[in-house]
Design a protein around this motif. Structure first.
Motif, PDB file in Angstrom:
ATOM      1  N   ILE A   1      -2.501  -4.810   8.365  1.00  0.00           N
ATOM      2  CA  ILE A   1      -2.355  -4.104   7.169  1.00  0.00           C
ATOM      3  C   ILE A   1      -1.350  -2.971   7.236  1.00  0.00           C
ATOM      4  O   ILE A   1      -0.460  -2.586   6.234  1.00  0.00           O
ATOM      5  N   VAL A   2      -1.615  -1.941   8.323  1.00  0.00           N
ATOM      6  CA  VAL A   2      -0.751  -0.836   8.359  1.00  0.00           C
ATOM      7  C   VAL A   2       0.657  -1.511   8.566  1.00  0.00           C
ATOM      8  O   VAL A   2       1.845  -0.741   8.171  1.00  0.00           O
ATOM      9  N   MET A   3       0.864  -2.494   9.030  1.00  0.00           N
ATOM     10  CA  MET A   3       2.450  -2.580   9.396  1.00  0.00           C
ATOM     11  C   MET A   3       2.933  -3.639   8.258  1.00  0.00           C
ATOM     12  O   MET A   3       4.088  -3.959   8.385  1.00  0.00           O
ATOM     13  N   GLY A   4       2.043  -3.694   7.334  1.00  0.00           N
ATOM     14  CA  GLY A   4       2.416  -4.517   6.006  1.00  0.00           C
ATOM     15  C   GLY A   4       2.652  -5.984   6.520  1.00  0.00           C
ATOM     16  O   GLY A   4       3.732  -6.578   5.823  1.00  0.00           O
ATOM     17  N   GLU A   5       2.103  -6.601   7.098  1.00  0.00           N
ATOM     18  CA  GLU A   5       2.484  -8.101   7.574  1.00  0.00           C
ATOM     19  C   GLU A   5       1.544  -8.972   6.902  1.00  0.00           C
ATOM     20  O   GLU A   5       1.506  -9.973   7.210  1.00  0.00           O
ATOM     21  N   THR A   6       0.581  -8.267   5.957  1.00  0.00           N
ATOM     22  CA  THR A   6      -0.264  -9.390   5.290  1.00  0.00           C
ATOM     23  C   THR A   6       0.418  -9.993   4.059  1.00  0.00           C
ATOM     24  O   THR A   6       1.008  -9.260   3.290  1.00  0.00           O
ATOM     25  N   ASP A   7       0.555 -11.324   3.979  1.00  0.00           N
ATOM     26  CA  ASP A   7       1.351 -12.075   2.982  1.00  0.00           C
ATOM     27  C   ASP A   7       0.379 -11.998   1.860  1.00  0.00           C
ATOM     28  O   ASP A   7      -0.848 -12.159   1.845  1.00  0.00           O
ATOM     29  N   VAL A   8       1.258 -11.971   0.625  1.00  0.00           N
ATOM     30  CA  VAL A   8       0.752 -11.869  -0.655  1.00  0.00           C
ATOM     31  C   VAL A   8       0.852 -13.058  -1.298  1.00  0.00           C
ATOM     32  O   VAL A   8       2.131 -13.634  -0.919  1.00  0.00           O
ATOM     33  N   PRO A   9       0.189 -14.055  -2.278  1.00  0.00           N
ATOM     34  CA  PRO A   9       0.590 -15.167  -2.760  1.00  0.00           C
ATOM     35  C   PRO A   9       2.005 -14.813  -3.600  1.00  0.00           C
ATOM     36  O   PRO A   9       2.122 -13.680  -4.211  1.00  0.00           O
ATOM     37  N   SER A  10       2.741 -15.592  -3.846  1.00  0.00           N
ATOM     38  CA  SER A  10       3.758 -15.558  -4.878  1.00  0.00           C
ATOM     39  C   SER A  10       3.346 -15.707  -6.305  1.00  0.00           C
ATOM     40  O   SER A  10       2.391 -16.432  -6.570  1.00  0.00           O
ATOM     41  N   GLY A  11       4.116 -14.856  -7.141  1.00  0.00           N
ATOM     42  CA  GLY A  11       3.559 -15.095  -8.689  1.00  0.00           C
ATOM     43  C   GLY A  11       4.270 -13.883  -9.339  1.00  0.00           C
ATOM     44  O   GLY A  11       4.697 -13.210  -8.579  1.00  0.00           O
TER      45      GLY A  11
ATOM     46  N   ASN B   1       0.942  -1.227   0.089  1.00  0.00           N
ATOM     47  CA  ASN B   1       0.171   0.022   0.120  1.00  0.00           C
ATOM     48  C   ASN B   1       0.675   1.400  -0.126  1.00  0.00           C
ATOM     49  O   ASN B   1       0.345   2.308  -0.115  1.00  0.00           O
ATOM     50  N   GLN B   2       1.948   1.050   0.210  1.00  0.00           N
ATOM     51  CA  GLN B   2       2.973   2.322   0.222  1.00  0.00           C
ATOM     52  C   GLN B   2       3.444   2.574  -1.149  1.00  0.00           C
ATOM     53  O   GLN B   2       4.261   3.719  -1.127  1.00  0.00           O
ATOM     54  N   ILE B   3       3.469   1.674  -1.966  1.00  0.00           N
ATOM     55  CA  ILE B   3       3.968   1.897  -3.389  1.00  0.00           C
ATOM     56  C   ILE B   3       3.300   2.879  -4.027  1.00  0.00           C
ATOM     57  O   ILE B   3       3.425   3.385  -4.942  1.00  0.00           O
TER      58      ILE B   3
ATOM     59  N   ALA C   1       3.453   3.201   9.015  1.00  0.00           N
ATOM     60  CA  ALA C   1       2.784   3.599   7.806  1.00  0.00           C
ATOM     61  C   ALA C   1       3.226   4.834   6.962  1.00  0.00           C
ATOM     62  O   ALA C   1       2.862   4.832   5.758  1.00  0.00           O
ATOM     63  N   CYS C   2       4.351   5.458   7.373  1.00  0.00           N
ATOM     64  CA  CYS C   2       4.659   6.639   6.469  1.00  0.00           C
ATOM     65  C   CYS C   2       5.679   6.380   5.620  1.00  0.00           C
ATOM     66  O   CYS C   2       6.753   5.589   5.841  1.00  0.00           O
ATOM     67  N   PRO C   3       5.234   6.512   4.315  1.00  0.00           N
ATOM     68  CA  PRO C   3       6.155   5.957   3.300  1.00  0.00           C
ATOM     69  C   PRO C   3       7.267   7.018   3.111  1.00  0.00           C
ATOM     70  O   PRO C   3       8.437   6.407   2.637  1.00  0.00           O
ATOM     71  N   ALA C   4       7.256   8.063   3.795  1.00  0.00           N
ATOM     72  CA  ALA C   4       8.340   8.886   3.585  1.00  0.00           C
ATOM     73  C   ALA C   4       9.293   9.081   4.657  1.00  0.00           C
ATOM     74  O   ALA C   4      10.345   9.607   4.986  1.00  0.00           O
ATOM     75  N   GLU C   5       8.970   8.356   5.967  1.00  0.00           N
ATOM     76  CA  GLU C   5       9.761   7.983   7.030  1.00  0.00           C
ATOM     77  C   GLU C   5       9.964   9.444   7.751  1.00  0.00           C
ATOM     78  O   GLU C   5      11.063   9.829   7.904  1.00  0.00           O
ATOM     79  N   ALA C   6       8.995  10.233   7.811  1.00  0.00           N
ATOM     80  CA  ALA C   6       8.901  11.624   8.519  1.00  0.00           C
ATOM     81  C   ALA C   6       8.703  11.725   9.914  1.00  0.00           C
ATOM     82  O   ALA C   6       9.024  12.633  10.368  1.00  0.00           O
ATOM     83  N   ILE C   7       8.213  10.580  10.481  1.00  0.00           N
ATOM     84  CA  ILE C   7       7.726  10.702  11.738  1.00  0.00           C
ATOM     85  C   ILE C   7       8.698   9.867  12.572  1.00  0.00           C
ATOM     86  O   ILE C   7       8.946   8.819  12.550  1.00  0.00           O
ATOM     87  N   THR C   8       8.802  10.647  13.874  1.00  0.00           N
ATOM     88  CA  THR C   8       9.567   9.621  14.900  1.00  0.00           C
ATOM     89  C   THR C   8       9.063  10.092  16.235  1.00  0.00           C
ATOM     90  O   THR C   8       8.485  11.238  16.282  1.00  0.00           O
TER      91      THR C   8
ATOM     92  N   ILE D   1       5.202  13.732   2.710  1.00  0.00           N
ATOM     93  CA  ILE D   1       4.422  14.139   1.225  1.00  0.00           C
ATOM     94  C   ILE D   1       3.044  14.310   1.527  1.00  0.00           C
ATOM     95  O   ILE D   1       2.256  14.164   0.299  1.00  0.00           O
ATOM     96  N   PHE D   2       2.397  14.410   2.720  1.00  0.00           N
ATOM     97  CA  PHE D   2       0.973  14.491   2.839  1.00  0.00           C
ATOM     98  C   PHE D   2       0.075  13.456   2.183  1.00  0.00           C
ATOM     99  O   PHE D   2      -0.862  13.816   1.269  1.00  0.00           O
ATOM    100  N   CYS D   3       0.367  12.238   2.468  1.00  0.00           N
ATOM    101  CA  CYS D   3      -0.418  11.131   1.821  1.00  0.00           C
ATOM    102  C   CYS D   3      -1.389  10.702   2.593  1.00  0.00           C
ATOM    103  O   CYS D   3      -2.427  10.320   2.024  1.00  0.00           O
ATOM    104  N   GLY D   4      -1.378  11.014   4.039  1.00  0.00           N
ATOM    105  CA  GLY D   4      -2.713  10.965   4.548  1.00  0.00           C
ATOM    106  C   GLY D   4      -2.571   9.458   5.234  1.00  0.00           C
ATOM    107  O   GLY D   4      -3.460   9.000   5.779  1.00  0.00           O
ATOM    108  N   LEU D   5      -1.862   8.873   4.980  1.00  0.00           N
ATOM    109  CA  LEU D   5      -1.693   7.311   5.431  1.00  0.00           C
ATOM    110  C   LEU D   5      -1.482   7.213   7.047  1.00  0.00           C
ATOM    111  O   LEU D   5      -2.032   6.154   7.806  1.00  0.00           O
ATOM    112  N   CYS D   6      -0.814   8.254   7.659  1.00  0.00           N
ATOM    113  CA  CYS D   6      -0.835   8.246   9.035  1.00  0.00           C
ATOM    114  C   CYS D   6      -2.029   8.383   9.669  1.00  0.00           C
ATOM    115  O   CYS D   6      -2.372   7.789  10.656  1.00  0.00           O
ATOM    116  N   GLU D   7      -2.822   9.478   9.132  1.00  0.00           N
ATOM    117  CA  GLU D   7      -4.139   9.490   9.516  1.00  0.00           C
ATOM    118  C   GLU D   7      -5.208   8.348   9.574  1.00  0.00           C
ATOM    119  O   GLU D   7      -5.753   7.683  10.438  1.00  0.00           O
TER     120      GLU D   7
END
Lengths: 403, 196
Positions: free
Chosen positions: A324-334, A70-72, B81-88, B119-125
């Motif tokens: 989900i937030v911590m990115g720990e859900t595994d996706v299938p390989s493929g 989700n972060q991509i 969750a921060c993609p920019a690693e802005a939060i500590t 980057i104000f993506c809103g993922l932290c919220e």
């Protein structure tokens, strides 16, 4: 050269012509982005050119290998920033294809509306900038007022205007609000007249036509050899469109024509984009009228965030939320490849997953990178000012070129 | 032709009127002249401000609850969750007597957002499980020095005398939930007199 003479090889010396080297870029205001072109000029004619790429290379493909899925999305925002929702949704569709999710019809239709709006905004930029480069600044200001309205609709949907981060894996993050529908109605009602006005300004203007007809042409065959897609290929007369060839997100439900050009010159590219905007309006209208009822996201608890009230009240939702937030859900390989018709052409995502939280490898197929390969061939023998026009008519976006 | 949907759109032959090019010039000028009487599309920015969408992603705020206690418990989900690693952040344990300052037993002693990275993506919220961090519809102020863009708790935590309404960013259910029993219980425990 003396060693050649020692070996007895005769060298024929030609008279040295009057060639100059001209650095166009890297930060030239006329190129609308960071492109360096080292041109060998014979007077006003370009004899040869050498391009440098990578000025804003940010290694998205490498960064993606260390990011949860989700972060991509925020990386894809920054590829073609003129139509970032298409990139966002294209990426989500790729992941959905990998994990095998069926998206509800309503979400698909809403996505179509968003993507067509993004296409219009992309084409507005390209077409009005072609006009600007020929010296017609006025049409640009008129069209950009309406691009502003599209950005306001994005703002209503996701909270941002340019780097949208729109949509989530499994659907959209929220449904259209009433304000969004109102703004969309205003756009659908007002934009055709504005487009017609813009056409009247430049389309049949002799100065514009003299500047654009037969400038920077490429044949359909040659364009296919380079791997062109999108409006630039269609301008060369090949009616290839990902939306028709490999329909995604219910594009098969809609009736629309594919505008094609003839010679693949700047005028054809301009005209194809102009007509595509009208077709996009038609698609939005159809999607809006035929919008089915239903949820705006699929039921994939492992990937789509649960509603906040469930997070506080239900154990299971809380677990999924953290996973989900911590990115720990595994996706299938493929391995999957999914492509969408972006503003500029086929935006493709080649994703290899070995399971786990982030992709093993992600390749982004960026159409601008491909167009830029053909650029030296297209400008060879043309004038300097035509080279500028060719670049802007191909809509080469620096962010997408370098990724 | 790959499809039967293609439509030839280019017409490059010019008619006599178009070849003369003066009619096109005059019709173009007529269009621009008409626009002189239209309302300008610009917004005179510092004096006038455009209304932002209620969900606009701008400056962050760390919310307090109605009793004035900070909601953040330094769980670190926003930083993950921060993609920019802005939060500590640094977590600390609440001491007896600090119940009116911090809502839960653990709180963020230090909380920093680097606004140059953000980057104000809103993922932290979206990630926050405590309804503590929200983005607002205000824009981050410009600064002269880079150091000024590292926002600590002094700039992020909302002031009780200037509370920020985020109810439009929440779904109705969440707003109800927040105003519902848990809030009431908390207020009863730590702020029985209902002082604001």
């Amino acid at each position: 050269m003396s060693y050649l003479k020692d070996k007895g090889i005769e060298v024929e010396y030609k008279e040295i012509s009057n060639l100059n080297t001209l650095n166009l870029g890297p930060t030239h205001p006329a190129t609308h982005g960071i492109f360096q072109n080292v041109l060998t000029m014979n007077g006003e004619i370009i004899e040869d050119s050498q391009q440098t790429i990578g000025y804003i290379h940010r290694a998205f493909e490498k960064i993606a290998e260390r990011r949860p899925y989700n972060q991509i999305t925020v990386l894809t925002d920054r590829m073609n920033y003129c139509s970032s929702p298409i990139n966002n949704l294209g990426w989500h569709m790729t992941v959905e294809k990998l994990i095998g999710v069926d998206i509800p019809k309503r979400a698909q239709y809403l996505r179509v509306i968003i993507m067509e709006l993004a296409r219009i905004s992309d084409h507005i930029i390209c077409d009005s900038v072609i006009a600007v480069d020929t010296g017609a600044l006025t049409g640009f200001t008129y069209l950009f007022q309406w691009r502003e309205l599209i950005y306001e609709i994005y703002e209503e949907l996701c909270g941002a205007r340019l780097t949208t981060n729109l949509g989530r894996i499994g659907g959209l993050e929220r449904d259209f609000t009433m304000t969004a529908w109102k703004k969309l109605d205003k756009f659908l009602k007002g934009f055709p007249a504005v487009l017609e006005e813009f056409e009247n300004l430049v389309k049949r203007n002799r100065i514009f036509m003299d500047r654009t007809v037969k400038v920077g042409p490429i044949s359909g065959e040659r364009a296919l050899e380079y791997g062109f897609t999108g409006p630039n290929l269609r301008a060369a007369g090949v009616d290839y469109d990902v939306r028709v060839a490999l329909p995604y997100s219910s594009y098969e439900d809609f009736e629309f024509a594919i505008p094609v050009g003839e010679n693949g010159d700047t005028y054809d590219r301009f005209m194809v984009r102009l007509e595509e905007m009208k077709e996009s309006l038609r698609i939005i209208q159809q999607a809006k009228e035929g919008l089915p009822e239903g949820p705006f996201h699929a039921d994939v608890p492992a990937f789509y965030l649960p509603p906040k009230e469930d997070v506080y009240n239900k154990m299971e939702a809380l677990i999924y939320h953290f996973k989900i937030v911590m990115g720990e859900t595994d996706v299938p390989s493929g391995t999957v490849y999914h492509s969408v018709e972006g503003g500029n052409g086929e935006v493709g995502f080649y994703l290899i997953s070995d399971g786990g939280r982030s992709p093993y490898r992600l390749h982004l197929r960026r159409p601008c990178f491909i167009y830029y390969q053909a650029y030296p061939e297209m400008i060879k023998g043309s004038m300097l000012s035509d080279a500028i026009l060719t670049l802007s008519s191909m809509n080469v976006i620096a962010g997408e070129l370098d990724a | 032709m790959l499809t039967n949907r293609s439509k030839q759109v280019v017409k490059r032959e010019m008619s006599l009127a178009e070849k003369l090019y003066l009619p096109a010039i005059f019709s173009g000028m007529a269009i621009t002249f008409k626009h002189m009487f239209k309302k300008p599309a610009t917004v005179k920015y510092p004096e006038e401000k455009r209304e932002m969408a209620p969900i606009y992603r701008g400056h962050h705020v760390l919310k307090r609850d109605n009793a004035g206690a900070e909601r953040c418990t330094a769980c670190g989900l926003c930083a993950v969750a921060c993609p920019a690693e802005a939060i500590t952040m640094d977590a600390a344990e609440r001491k007896p007597g600090e119940e009116s300052l911090y809502r839960e037993e653990k709180y963020a002693a230090k909380y920093e957002i680097n606004m140059l990275r953000c980057i104000f993506c809103g993922l932290c919220e979206e990630a926050c499980p405590k309804e503590a961090i929200f983005l607002t519809d205000t824009i981050v102020n410009p600064e002269y020095a880079r150091a000024g863009f590292i926002y600590g708790k002094d700039k992020l935590v909302e002031r009780m005398d200037a509370r920020i309404d985020v109810s439009k960013r929440q779904t109705a259910d969440v707003a109800m939930f927040k105003m519902g029993e848990s809030e009431a219980k908390h207020n009863q425990l730590y702020n029985p007199k209902g002082e604001q």
